[in-house]
Design an enzyme around this catalytic site. Structure first.
Site, PDB file in Angstrom:
ATOM      1  N   ASP B  96       0.866  -1.173   0.000  1.00 36.47           N
ATOM      2  CA  ASP B  96       0.000   0.000   0.000  1.00 36.47           C
ATOM      3  C   ASP B  96       0.906   1.226   0.000  1.00 36.47           C
ATOM      4  OD1 ASP B  96       0.972   0.283   2.545  1.00 36.47           O
ATOM      5  OD2 ASP B  96      -0.899  -0.235   3.537  1.00 36.47           O
ATOM      6  N   CYS B 308      -6.682 -27.996   6.367  1.00 36.79           N
ATOM      7  CA  CYS B 308      -5.432 -27.353   6.777  1.00 36.79           C
ATOM      8  C   CYS B 308      -4.704 -28.208   7.816  1.00 36.79           C
ATOM      9  CB  CYS B 308      -5.692 -25.943   7.301  1.00 36.79           C
ATOM     10  SG  CYS B 308      -6.071 -25.834   9.066  1.00 36.79           S
ATOM     11  N   CYS B 311      -6.416 -28.255  11.306  1.00 38.30           N
ATOM     12  CA  CYS B 311      -7.651 -29.047  11.400  1.00 38.30           C
ATOM     13  C   CYS B 311      -7.396 -30.534  11.189  1.00 38.30           C
ATOM     14  CB  CYS B 311      -8.681 -28.537  10.398  1.00 38.30           C
ATOM     15  SG  CYS B 311      -9.358 -26.936  10.902  1.00 38.30           S
ATOM     16  N   HIS B 337      -4.719 -21.531  10.488  1.00 40.42           N
ATOM     17  CA  HIS B 337      -6.006 -22.029   9.985  1.00 40.42           C
ATOM     18  C   HIS B 337      -6.756 -20.928   9.232  1.00 40.42           C
ATOM     19  CE1 HIS B 337     -10.081 -23.570   9.778  1.00 40.42           C
ATOM     20  NE2 HIS B 337     -10.450 -22.408  10.282  1.00 40.42           N
TER      21      HIS B 337
END
Lengths: 371, 371
Positions: B96, B308, B311, B337
């Site tokens: 940015d 992932c 998980c 996650h």
């Protein structure tokens, strides 16, 4: 304890020292020794995902019974199906007995014949840890290696106090031995402070109880480094040669090499993760305190000879930048590097023993890196 | 800006909305759009190692010019050889311009025709950011995509203030266009608050300057969600169809889906990492506030349908246990996650556009998971 012959096999010994290369066959992993067990106090190696530990061939980690008995507690772990299922770590766990943490963390401790009454460091709740409960906890955890509850006085302590600790540790060891029903192996712990005769007495008393392995406890609790080495050497020599020996809570890479030469097979220590979170990295050229201004534009990795994912990608200047601005990525990356460094150091030690080159192996310098 | 035809290719469009599937060809990566750019404020995606981002096929991350101009500074980044070499991230960076952070973080801001004079939020040091410096910084970074310096008023603001911001943003965009010498692509930014006519004016003024891509700035700065959607839709429709469109700082998975339907190609947002550190997980069934007592013995992963590494291995009860005891592993794992969740969500959006099934794609619920 059937099959003890295959539980711990010694594959090679160093000619010039008591070092040996071994294999510890546990339910969830075969551990090549000498081995370092990263500390996973609450069931996680702080900041280092299990995927990485597995990719680095880490086979065993340590978890703390004291912390786990407070949260999630015996019933919590039991309902979760044990520590492996609760944490998602599928390889081996060694759990300490909680004795050391009760003495170092809890408040209002009261050691009696029965056990230790204390108040939780989290919320002040009253609790009691007995040899039987330490066994029940570790059996419920499904620990691959469980430790007896011992009494560990902080040093310096009057000789009488250390003597009492040795005696009570032996009586508790006997109660642990009787109470142990877990699927894992139970290790005894030798106490005795810096007193040769007390260490000898403790080693004899504990060895007489015929444990699967033996730990030297009550070291690195306030005594001089030279004392630790002396006690480790003499105590290790008095423990059964065919059983694994574990030096609890020690130490730097150099400390570990010294203890391997004294015949120690297993180690654990918070240094790589605790120091990692504080911005201290271990390297083959000494330690890097990443906050130091000298690293501000240092484009080299933490350790130019290191193959870890952090050193393959990141510079000291980048890690310093993240650390001084409190980006959580910095303690995470430095902890990763440090744990990898310890695991690699153990591999170098094992390779050296196997190749008959242990005498030539020099530890990394203990001081700060030179320019 | 030669080769613009190949810079952004649109491979498919949704029949029922303005959504499109595209490819952005940057020096360090080809980015499939719609894409989410994880936020790496200081040059690191907080708690998520680059190895993981690469393994999840993340091609582009965002870094903040405001933070990097303060530390390590223009000269520091220049001496380090640019942002890719400094950070070790070899794929694409969008940076940015610093405009938004100056307005939200710095103190004693003073916006003049020349630029923004401000004091650093780190140490109060006086500094000045001009369109020319924003370009010099991002050129030195080696940004794949650089952003023009814009003026972003916090909403609600009087119409006159927004009008002035639109006018100054256009004059600064022209100066940025002239000053840009970087190897990367320069994007213009449209302002205008919630005023349709000001957004239209800004879009026309910025588009007239012929940038490689266009961003909608000044959204999610205090206005209602419904307003954001309205402005996004009408502004996106006024931007050149053949150029990539980037909605800055938005949003939840549902916000992103809505904006994709409005024709947006690029997104960035701190939500997955900031919320991850706070213990809030995104899942396909809603959000999981891991501290909540209901997860204490919940043996399910954060999201049972998630692939992932977190998980695949860990339960909600384990993550809660680590989180409430302040183990650094918890914010790290939940951030991992969440970033994976966002990247997967973008892949599902792209797949749906490609398969002509975007109308059927439902976003995850915005509320908390139901039992």
């Amino acid at each position: 304890m059937e099959n003890r012959a295959t539980f711990f096999a010694i594959d090679a010994s160093d000619a010039g020292s008591s070092a040996r290369l071994g294999r510890l066959s546990l339910s969830h992993a075969t551990v090549e020794t000498p081995a370092f067990m990263p500390v996973g106090t609450l069931g996680a190696v702080k900041g280092v995902p299990f995927d990485l530990l597995e990719s680095w061939d880490c086979r065993i980690i340590l978890a703390n019974t004291y912390h786990l008995m407070l949260r999630p507690g015996l019933d919590g772990i039991r309902r979760a199906g044990g520590l492996h299922r609760f944490t998602g770590w599928p390889r081996a766990f060694l759990t300490d007995s909680g004795g050391f943490q009760v003495m170092s963390l809890a408040t209002q401790r009261d050691v009696t014949e029965e056990g230790v009454r204390f108040r939780s460091h989290l919320d002040g709740a009253a609790a009691m840890l007995t040899p039987e409960l330490a066994m029940e906890l570790q059996a419920a955890f499904g620990s691959d290696v469980a430790m007896c509850l011992d009494v560990c006085p902080a040093l310096p302590a009057p000789r009488g106090e250390v003597e009492d600790a040795v005696a009570l540790t032996a009586r508790w060891a006997e109660r642990c031995r009787r109470a142990w029903t877990g699927p894992g192996r139970l290790f005894g712990i030798v106490q005795g402070g810096t007193h040769e005769d007390l260490r000898r007495r403790s080693a004899e008393e504990i060895a007489a109880l015929d444990f699967a392995g033996y730990a030297i406890g009550g070291v690195a609790v306030g005594e001089e480094k030279r004392e630790i080495e002396r006690i480790t050497r003499s105590t290790a020599a008095r423990l059964p040669a065919g059983r694994p020996r574990y030096l609890m809570g020690v130490g730097t890479p150099a400390d570990i090499l010294g203890a391997v030469r004294a015949g120690i097979d297993l180690f654990d220590c918070v240094l790589p993760t605790r120091n990692g979170r504080m911005g201290h990295a271990y390297t083959s050229a000494g330690s890097v305190a990443i906050k130091n201004a000298r690293f501000r534009e240092d484009g080299r990795p933490l350790d130019p000879s290191c193959a870890c994912p952090v050193c393959r990608r990141h510079s000291r200047s980048y890690l310093r930048h993240l650390f001084v601005l409190s980006d959580i990525t910095a303690p995470v990356l430095i902890s990763m590097h440090n744990v990898h460094f310890y695991l690699s150091w153990m591999r170098r030690i094992r390779d050296a023993i196997g190749a008959g080159r242990l005498p030539e192996l020099a530890p990394p310098p203990e001081g700060k890196v030179e320019e």
